[in-house]
Design a protein around this motif. Structure first.
Motif, mmCIF file in Angstrom:
data_model
loop_
_atom_site.group_PDB
_atom_site.id
_atom_site.type_symbol
_atom_site.label_atom_id
_atom_site.label_comp_id
_atom_site.label_asym_id
_atom_site.label_seq_id
_atom_site.Cartn_x
_atom_site.Cartn_y
_atom_site.Cartn_z
ATOM 1 N N ARG A 48 53.599 24.755 -13.027
ATOM 2 C CA ARG A 48 53.411 25.952 -11.776
ATOM 3 C C ARG A 48 55.070 26.032 -11.250
ATOM 4 N NH1 ARG A 48 49.848 27.396 -8.423
ATOM 5 N NH2 ARG A 48 50.450 26.322 -6.717
ATOM 6 N N THR A 51 56.922 28.384 -13.611
ATOM 7 C CA THR A 51 56.444 29.687 -13.561
ATOM 8 C C THR A 51 56.981 30.346 -12.134
ATOM 9 O OG1 THR A 51 54.302 29.412 -12.488
ATOM 10 C CG2 THR A 51 54.221 29.508 -14.926
ATOM 11 N N SER A 53 55.213 29.674 -9.472
ATOM 12 C CA SER A 53 54.023 29.441 -8.561
ATOM 13 C C SER A 53 54.197 28.562 -7.598
ATOM 14 C CB SER A 53 52.765 29.652 -9.508
ATOM 15 O OG SER A 53 52.514 30.507 -10.346
ATOM 16 N N ALA A 54 54.852 27.467 -7.860
ATOM 17 C CA ALA A 54 55.295 26.648 -6.911
ATOM 18 C C ALA A 54 56.502 26.428 -6.504
ATOM 19 C CB ALA A 54 54.340 25.267 -7.194
ATOM 20 N N THR A 69 61.825 35.571 -10.762
ATOM 21 C CA THR A 69 61.307 37.052 -11.071
ATOM 22 C C THR A 69 61.787 37.041 -12.438
ATOM 23 O OG1 THR A 69 61.910 37.499 -8.941
ATOM 24 C CG2 THR A 69 61.683 39.420 -10.665
ATOM 25 N N LYS A 72 59.865 34.634 -15.095
ATOM 26 C CA LYS A 72 58.554 35.318 -15.459
ATOM 27 C C LYS A 72 58.399 35.940 -16.297
ATOM 28 C CE LYS A 72 57.053 34.684 -10.735
ATOM 29 N NZ LYS A 72 56.699 35.433 -9.265
ATOM 30 N N PHE A 77 51.841 32.031 -19.094
ATOM 31 C CA PHE A 77 51.103 31.133 -18.554
ATOM 32 C C PHE A 77 49.670 31.159 -18.462
ATOM 33 C CE2 PHE A 77 49.473 28.804 -14.314
ATOM 34 C CZ PHE A 77 49.691 27.577 -15.121
#
Lengths: 236, 259
Positions: A48, A51, A53-54, A69, A72, A77
């Motif tokens: 995460r 990616t 996300s964290a 950005t 990604k 994922f």
């Protein structure tokens, strides 16, 4: 070899609790890497963080890009499709992926779906756990990116489906791309791994080539991994 | 990077479907109520119009709430946050998509009103003849209508923006605070926002009664439209300030729900 993933001095805290510290890791192109560790070791958290996300402290670069950005657009994922309702049809999820990811290849998805026997007319709520996992794998691999992150793709699914998923990974993963696959069961994935990364004690405890482990320690990957928790292998 | 249009389409998809479902339920309610009125022998030419008017507040209210829920879910679902798009653009698209859906719902409501008016056109026309409108309103009805529409739309945006503000600030707190303290902070933030909401609702209520009094009793000497636009301007400033904080939270601290 080109660095696909480069992590430097990564630390992550949540609710004032330290979950990962001083993580350093470099993965080169064209590898299948097993991310191993006990439940709760921080494998998912590490994915995460990669990616975006964290959010942790430190440097994470994917294919030379650093901002979340940009990262990604270079990685795919295996997200759990939580943004969709249970009554969303698989075909609608595929259309969503096709809309938002310019690198998503519908032809490739349909080949994968055919191989994994996914019925695109079903609704998400009607999928079994194994079928849902297969769909997630197909969606993840249908993108054309440099880094694939599969988070515990075999949890709770039968051995036939596991074999199918492993076959799909071998068949559809682009040669020049790198795959990081997390699991706490090593048996199924061990034969396809080029390298292993073990998360233990809140950091990367081991990062070694699979062949090196087999030749130097004389153990297979599973025995080597288990020995790390018994204190039988000197990691220095 | 994913284009503006592609992200808009993706973010809009479920909101739009919910709005359509709401409209279908509203139409169903109007039809069932009208049939029930006819069965009771109380049907008149005005029945469809009054029934449509009666039901229209429900989708308006529920629609705003449903959009708010979807609006927030987007910020913490990997399905959306993994899209390669910059956070400011992502936040703006989400807000614009919510606005577009409420405009869509309003336009459909207008269509339902117009169609329902056709059933009782003669009665409504004769009622309109009997009504007298102050001359200053008659002359400025276009500006008045436009101002009120803009006010309502901006009000909706303030509502969503404030909900996002509470959601994203409390979510960001998990980075800095232990679980217990985070709970305390959440309670404090909720209390502040509830207090502010009540204050703002009171002010809006007073504002509405003041506008109607000024419009109908002041003979047009007071520039109420100007005052309305000042209110709209203040609300836009609030949206921008909350937006800046919300984007900062998204960029630095807000995480998606874990797998």
């Amino acid at each position: 070899m080109t660095d696909i993933l480069k992590i430097e001095n990564l630390t992550y805290k949540r609710n004032q609790r330290l979950l990962l510290q001083d993580v350093n890791l470099t993965l080169t192109a064209g590898k299948i890497v097993g991310l191993l560790g006990e439940n709760g070791a921080g494998k998912t958290t590490l994915m995460r963080l990669i990616t975006g996300s964290a959010q942790g402290h430190g440097t994470i670069m994917v294919s030379g890009t650093q901002t979340p950005t940009e990262r990604k657009s270079h990685l795919s994922f295996s997200e759990q499709l939580r943004g969709f309702n249970r009554n969303t049809k698989v075909a609608q999820v595929v259309a969503f992926y096709h809309t938002v990811y310019p690198d998503f290849d519908p032809q490739r998805f349909h080949e994968l779906a055919g191989f994994l026997q996914i019925d695109v007319n079903l609704r998400l709520g009607a999928l079994s756990k194994g079928m849902r996992e297969k769909l997630i794998i197909a969606l993840t691999l249908a993108r054309q990116v440099d880094l694939y992150l599969l988070d515990e793709p075999f949890s709770g699914i039968d051995s036939m489906s596991r074999k199918k998923i492993i076959s799909s990974i071998i068949q559809w993963m682009p040669e020049e791309a790198t795959l990081l696959i997390s699991d706490h069961y090593v048996t199924e994935i061990a034969p396809i791994l080029d390298e292993i990364v073990v998360v233990k004690d809140q950091t990367i405890a081991v990062h070694r080539a699979a062949d090196e482990i087999r030749s130097e320690s004389g153990m297979d990957i599973e025995d080597y991994y288990e020995s790390l928790y018994e204190g039988g292998v000197n990691r220095d | 990077m994913t284009s503006f249009g592609a992200v808009f389409k993706a973010v809009n998809r479920l909101k739009f479907r919910q709005m359509n479902l709401l409209i279908v339920l509203e139409l169903l309610a109007i039809v069932v109520t009208t049939i029930w009125t006819a069965i009771r022998g109380e049907y008149s030419n005005m029945t469809v119009f009054t029934t449509a008017m009666g039901w229209s507040t429900v989708p308006a209210f529920v629609g705003v709430i449903l959009i708010a829920i979807r609006h927030e879910k987007v910020y913490t679902a990997d399905s959306y946050r993994l899209i390669p798009v910059e956070e400011t653009k992502f936040y703006t698209i989400n807000l614009l998509s919510s606005l577009a859906n409420i405009v869509y719902l309003a336009v459909v409501q207008l269509g339902i009103y117009i169609i329902s008016m056709l059933f009782g056109w003669q009665e409504l026309a004769s009622m309109a003849k009997d009504m007298t409108t102050p001359t200053h309103i008659e002359s400025g009805w276009l500006l008045m209508g436009l101002s009120i529409i803009v006010l309502v739309l901006v009000l909706n945006m303030v509502f969503w923006s404030t909900i996002s503000f509470v959601h994203l600030v409390t979510s960001s707190a998990s980075t800095f605070l232990p679980k217990f303290r985070q709970g305390v902070l959440n309670i404090i933030v909720y209390a502040i926002v509830v207090f502010l909401t009540l204050r703002v609702s009171g002010l809006i209520g007073n504002g509405v009664s003041w506008i109607s009094q000024t419009m109908f009793n002041n003979g047009g000497s007071f520039d109420w439209v100007g005052q309305l636009w000042i209110t709209i301007f203040v609300m836009i400033v609030v949206i921008l300030i909350e937006g800046a904080i919300n984007v900062l939270c998204l960029k630095r601290w807000v995480e998606t729900d874990a797998n």
